[in-house]
Structure formats: C-alpha cells, structure tokens
Design an enzyme around this catalytic site. Structure first.
Site, PDB file in Angstrom:
ATOM      1  N   GLU A 186      -5.529  -4.095  -4.932  1.00 42.87           N
ATOM      2  CA  GLU A 186      -5.859  -5.162  -5.792  1.00 42.87           C
ATOM      3  C   GLU A 186      -5.891  -4.845  -7.277  1.00 42.87           C
ATOM      4  OE1 GLU A 186      -9.454  -7.342  -4.772  1.00 42.87           O
ATOM      5  OE2 GLU A 186      -9.059  -7.154  -2.783  1.00 42.87           O
ATOM      6  N   GLU A 206     -13.722  -3.006  -0.241  1.00 38.93           N
ATOM      7  CA  GLU A 206     -14.756  -2.759  -1.383  1.00 38.93           C
ATOM      8  C   GLU A 206     -16.194  -2.399  -0.707  1.00 38.93           C
ATOM      9  OE1 GLU A 206     -14.711  -5.581  -4.482  1.00 38.93           O
ATOM     10  OE2 GLU A 206     -12.650  -5.098  -4.982  1.00 38.93           O
TER      11      GLU A 206
END
Length: 500
Positions: free
Chosen positions: A277, A160
């Site tokens: 995820e 991220e």
C-alpha cells in the site's frame, strides 16, 4: 529555463514494477456493478497485474460459518462469494495478491473491530481451527483455479499489525504466532506457495528486523517482505475531511531504500520486497487525493520506486471504498485513481501516461523521464509538483530529444490545474454531494487531458522541444515517425478550402 540534452543511447532499463499491483477496498465490494466496471476501465488503461485488498475472511464474504450439530460445533466453509469475486478478477485479467485477514467473528477471541464494515482484528480463539480454515481456503482455490495459477498468487498475512487499530494491542509476539501458524498451513498445502509479511505501516521498521530474525530462528517460511508507505503528517480533522501536510517525495523513496537495506543485512538478503500500500495520505478523507498535486507528486514515485522495491501498489484503484462509512459526496478525499461515477482523477492519468513509457531509459531526473520504445519512438513525461503556495510556480523547459526519423509526429497530453481536473470543476459547480446525470457527464468530459499535436522536422537526429509546466502539471510527449500519404490524394489542395 531548464535545459536538457537527452543522450541517444542508454543501457539502463525503466522498470514497470509500478504497475505490478493496485489496491482495492474490501473484497466484498467486488460484488458491486460500479466496482467491476471501474476495475475493467483501469485494467484496460493501465494494465495492473495484481490486485490486493482487505476482508478475504470477513463475514460479508462469508467463507467461515459454524453449524451446531447436537453438542458439536462444526465449521462450514462457504465459497459462494469469493468464487464470484476471484472469477471476476481473473476474467478481467488481474490476479489476486491475497491478504489473509481479518478474523471471522465466530473464530475471533475478542470483539475489537476496525472500519465501518467491522473487520475483526483479534487473534483466533482456536489456532487449530484457524489453520484448518487457511488450508481449506487454499485447497479450494487450487481445486477451482489450478495449482499453476494459484502458485502465481502471493499470500500476505494480515494488515498493519504494528497498529492497535489493526491488531489487538499491536502485539508483536502474538502476530508472529499467527504468522507462523498461517505460513506453515499454507506450505502444508503446497510448499511452493509464496507467503510473506509483516505488512506494517511506516514508523515501525524494527518490526521487519524482528520479523526476519523470528523467521530465521524459528525456521518459519518467508518468501517476501511487505510494508506500507505514506508521506502525510498528523492532520487537522473535521467531521467530513482531514487536512495534512505532505512531506516531499524523497521521504517515501528513502523509506523504500531503508527497508531494502534492512533486508540485505538480514538472514534473507535476497527476499523480494513489496510495498503493498502507498499513497500521499493514509486517510480516505484527505482532499489531496483528488487533486492535480497528487498526480504530479506521485510521478516521481512511479519513476524511481522500482529501483528499490519489487512492486509498489497504489492504494487504491477506485473510490468505491467504505473504511470510514459509505462515501458522503462525489469528491471526498478518497484514495481511488477513479472517483465515484467512474470519473478519472488526475492521478489516473499520471499512471496512464507512465503506461506509455518504453523500456530503454534514455534520461531521468527528479522531474522528468525519457524512454525509447521498441519501435524507436520516444516518450517523455515531465511533472511540476508545487509543494508550497507561490506566485510563480511555472517551469520552462528546453529539451533536445534524439529521434531516429526526420519527419516527426508529436502528441502531447497535459493535466494540470486547468486541464483534466474534474475536482476543480466540481468546486465550480458548488461541490454537489450527489451530482445529477448532467453534472456527472460534465465531470467526465473535463476529466480528460488536453491533447495537442504537431509535425516538426528533426535535424541531425535531434528534435528541440520547448514547453512550460504550470502548477502541478504532468505532461506526456510521444514522438513517433510521421508517414505522409498526402501524395496519394489526387488533386489535393487545402488552399482551396475557405479560410485555409
């Protein structure tokens, strides 16, 4: 009443991409006994193929160290813990989906960290030393596990980077530099190793376009695209929990579709696309993860997600997880399929039910999936997620199911608010933070689905199945051929048993 007649034949296949990978807390947690026992339990029941987590290069795993020799600082690579961790994974039968990160503190350019366990999220102060570290790690993996094994491991660079919490200043240009150096180091070890990114979360898909353009223009290796997905809005925070509105499941499926289209329209239209995820909420303190609602909600994602992505990895398999500190109670909104003390949550059984599905997809809609297995038996899953408070959440079904045998044995397994809901029982107990052994045993007992069986007869190749789904129910029906051996029991007569 919802009526469905399932066709007897279909050329459509049900993808098992939903079980390609599962997420985990930081890799250092794999040194804990409960973590490994829970992973074995999940593997045995759901059969995930890969596992992905943060922290490969963080200080608690201990790979990167520095020794001072005179006036010279020399890197030292210590593989003691990562060998234990990856050995355990492979012994269980699950492979690592390797996330390269975070930054070892001795190699970091800054002090910014994320999480309770302080993963450093700054770029390397020396990209040459970073490249050497990556190559040393890869060479060690190949030496220990063999090139044929390591070639099966995807290598994802960072986590991220579009968020300031995970990458200093969310600096896209600096991330691309990190990616380029890391990818080239990996390919220098072996050009057939698979590398990808950018592992962004939602709300920043322009990063994927920029990333693929960068790789094309700079001739940087890329073997897959990765992204994360959740469906929660901004929430109401308390010191211990967060409450968030969850958007409909279509939102997540549309995110899958959108990124797939971005890839198709890029210079790399055929790249694999991995959701590394996903969950309802991005917070490990949202009670929704513990509920039957989560179990029913996730069912549609499992049913349809494989149409758009090459894998999608549920975040995470266990509540042995420490991003926001050591868990403060038995149920605390953790991401895991399995709660602390190895208590399976309702969502665990959604995954286990899907593990019973066959490959031939006879029927699918937004709330049901029917498949035929190789032996001719049929498996049906149906779910009823209730997004809003309502007085009448029940749904009645009448389903005509094709069967290739006259005598049928039906096994029905059900989870809902009253069955397979240890979170509900924990509330009845008074929400004990640290339950006694007796309370833990009770929670394990109530975590199991309700099981019922019957022995109907199919007429003209079809069986009529009627059932009701209550609030947040997930049901699995398995229809197999009944082989009656009653005639082999000499003198059999159940009517002679009192009351029968």
């Amino acid at each position: 009443m919802i009526k469905v007649r399932v066709p007897d034949f279909s050329d459509k296949k049900f993808s098992d991409r939903w079980r390609y990978c599962v997420g985990t807390g930081r890799l250092g947690l794999a040194l804990q006994k409960e973590y490994i026992e829970t992973l074995k339990y999940v593997k045995e029941n759901i059969d995930f193929k890969y596992i992905r987590g943060h922290g490969l290069l963080c200080d608690d795993v201990g790979i990167y160290r520095e020794d001072v020799v005179g006036d010279e600082v020399k890197p030292f690579y210590n593989f003691t813990y990562i060998d234990r961790i990856f050995d355990s994974f492979l012994e269980i039968g699950i492979r690592p989906f390797v996330e390269i990160g975070f930054m070892p503190k001795k190699l970091a350019s800054g002090t910014q960290t994320v999480f309770y366990w302080e993963g450093n999220v700054t770029p390397p102060k020396d990209y040459e030393k970073w490249s050497d570290l990556v190559k040393a790690v890869l060479h060690h993996f190949i030496s220990r596990y063999g090139i044929e094994e390591v070639l099966k491991w995807p290598f994802e660079i960072w986590n991220e980077p579009n968020l300031k919490e995970f990458w200093k200043d969310a600096d896209e240009k600096e991330y691309f530099k990190l990616y380029k150096v890391t990818a080239k180091a990996i390919k220098e070890v072996n050009e057939n190793l698979k590398v990808g990114g950018p592992a962004i979360c939602g709300g920043a898909d322009y990063w994927i376009e920029d990333f693929l353009n960068f790789c094309y223009e700079e001739n940087v290796p890329v073997d897959f695209v990765s992204r994360h997905a959740t469906t929660s809005k901004q929430g109401e925070y308390t010191p211990h929990l967060i409450y968030q509105e969850i958007m409909p499941s279509e939102y997540m499926l549309n995110e899958f579709k959108t990124v797939r289209e971005i890839i198709k329209n890029s210079h790399f239209p055929n790249l694999p696309f991995h959701i590394t995820e996903y969950n309802t909420s991005y917070s490990p303190q949202n009670p929704v993860h513990d509920t039957p609602f989560n179990a029913a909600y996730i069912a549609r994602i499992l049913s349809e997600g494989g149409d758009y992505v090459d894998s999608f990895s549920y975040w995470t398999f266990s509540d042995v997880f420490e991003e926001r500190d050591v868990p403060r109670s038995q149920f605390h909104g953790g991401f895991g399929l399995v709660a602390l003390n190895m208590i399976p949550k309702p969502t665990f059984y959604t995954f286990k039910f899907f593990n019973a599905m066959g490959e031939e997809m006879l029927y699918r809609d937004e709330h049901m999936l029917v498949t035929r297995r190789d032996d001719g038996s049929v498996a049906l899953i149906a779910w009823n997620e209730v997004m809003d408070k309502t007085e009448n959440p029940d749904e009645d079904y009448e389903v005509e199911i094709p069967v290739r045998f006259r005598d049928v044995f039906i096994k029905r397994q059900l989870i809902d608010e009253e069955h397979g809901n240890p979170w509900g029982t924990w509330i009845h107990m008074g929400r004990p933070r640290y339950p006694s052994k007796e309370q833990v045993n009770t929670l394990r007992e109530v975590a199991k689905p309700e099981i019922m069986t019957s022995q109907p007869v199919a007429n003209d190749g079809y069986l009529n199945l009627k059932f009701k789904l209550g609030k947040n129910a997930v049901v699995l029906y398995e229809l197999t051929e009944r082989i009656d051996e009653s005639s082999t029991y000499i003198g059999l007569d159940d009517s002679k048993i009192n009351g029968y």
